[in-house]
Design a protein around this motif. Structure first.
Motif, PDB file in Angstrom:
ATOM      1  N   UNK A   1       0.861  -1.179   0.000  1.00 24.93           N
ATOM      2  CA  UNK A   1       0.000   0.000   0.000  1.00 24.93           C
ATOM      3  C   UNK A   1       0.896   1.227   0.000  1.00 24.93           C
ATOM      4  N   UNK A   2       0.563   2.188  -0.821  1.00 23.10           N
ATOM      5  CA  UNK A   2       1.294   3.454  -0.844  1.00 23.10           C
ATOM      6  C   UNK A   2       0.255   4.565  -0.815  1.00 23.10           C
ATOM      7  N   UNK A   3       0.431   5.485   0.097  1.00 18.96           N
ATOM      8  CA  UNK A   3      -0.467   6.638   0.134  1.00 18.96           C
ATOM      9  C   UNK A   3       0.375   7.905   0.045  1.00 18.96           C
ATOM     10  N   UNK A   4      -0.251   8.949  -0.423  1.00 22.37           N
ATOM     11  CA  UNK A   4       0.492  10.198  -0.593  1.00 22.37           C
ATOM     12  C   UNK A   4      -0.156  11.319   0.218  1.00 22.37           C
ATOM     13  N   UNK A   5       0.698  12.223   0.655  1.00 25.59           N
ATOM     14  CA  UNK A   5       0.252  13.476   1.274  1.00 25.59           C
ATOM     15  C   UNK A   5       1.051  14.570   0.604  1.00 25.59           C
ATOM     16  N   UNK A   6       0.392  15.638   0.256  1.00 25.84           N
ATOM     17  CA  UNK A   6       1.156  16.711  -0.356  1.00 25.84           C
ATOM     18  C   UNK A   6       0.775  18.059   0.218  1.00 25.84           C
ATOM     19  N   UNK A   7       1.721  18.966   0.130  1.00 31.18           N
ATOM     20  CA  UNK A   7       1.538  20.328   0.596  1.00 31.18           C
ATOM     21  C   UNK A   7       2.001  21.239  -0.536  1.00 31.18           C
TER      22      UNK A   7
END
Length: 186
Positions: A76-82
């Protein structure tokens, strides 16, 4: 807790002076250093592309596929971005690989009317002691294996079902493939 050993950073500047910084979290540094260009290519950050949540979600899906193709079916890979502004973005990909699984055995069922050489041909691309990727096995069975049977005279060759039996420690999988070859036409 995360340490610098399991976080890897890639940064750069694209056209129109757009800057990005990407963190891969959840792998060891050596892994990333060895695969930097491969993983970065999976992100598919293009010079003309926009930094949007969809771009990073698709990149996370690509990274998930990358791991699954290498024998990590539970990856599983999840992303968070700013996004600071239009030209600057920071994104983190949190990677949970799970256990790597290797194919230990392959058994073919429901093929009494198929010769031994044809049986071997059906599972030719499913190799023992290789990383397990269920999607790749299904693609092979429903593509080349089915075509082979049809060309060998089993014109109604149809559905293949896969039964997985994982070892207790989930390091190995034994596959039982049930074929519907249909009648042989000569």
């Amino acid at each position: 807790t995360l340490t610098p050993e399991n976080e890897y950073t890639v940064s750069g500047t694209l056209e129109r002076k757009r800057k990005f910084e990407v963190f891969f979290v959840g792998e060891n540094r050596k892994f990333f250093e060895d695969r930097n260009s491969v993983l970065f290519d999976e992100l598919n950050l293009q010079d003309e592309g926009e930094f949007t949540p969809e771009v990073f979600s698709e990149a996370a899906n690509s990274l998930t596929d990358y791991y699954r193709e290498r024998g990590y079916p539970d990856a599983k890979v999840r992303s968070e971005y700013n996004q600071v502004d239009y030209k600057n973005v920071t994104v983190r990909f949190y990677i949970e690989k799970g256990q790597r699984i290797v194919i230990r055995s392959v058994t073919l069922k429901n093929v009494a009317n198929v010769s031994g050489s044809d049986r071997a041909e059906i599972t030719r691309n499913i190799e023992i002691d290789t990383p397990y990727d269920r999607d790749a096995v299904e693609r092979d069975l429903n593509g080349p294996a089915r075509s082979y049977l049809q060309q060998a005279g089993f014109h109604e060759a149809g559905i293949f079902t896969i039964n997985e039996k994982f070892s207790r420690n989930r390091k190995f999988v034994d596959l039982t493939i049930t074929a519907d070859a249909g009648p042989l036409y000569r």
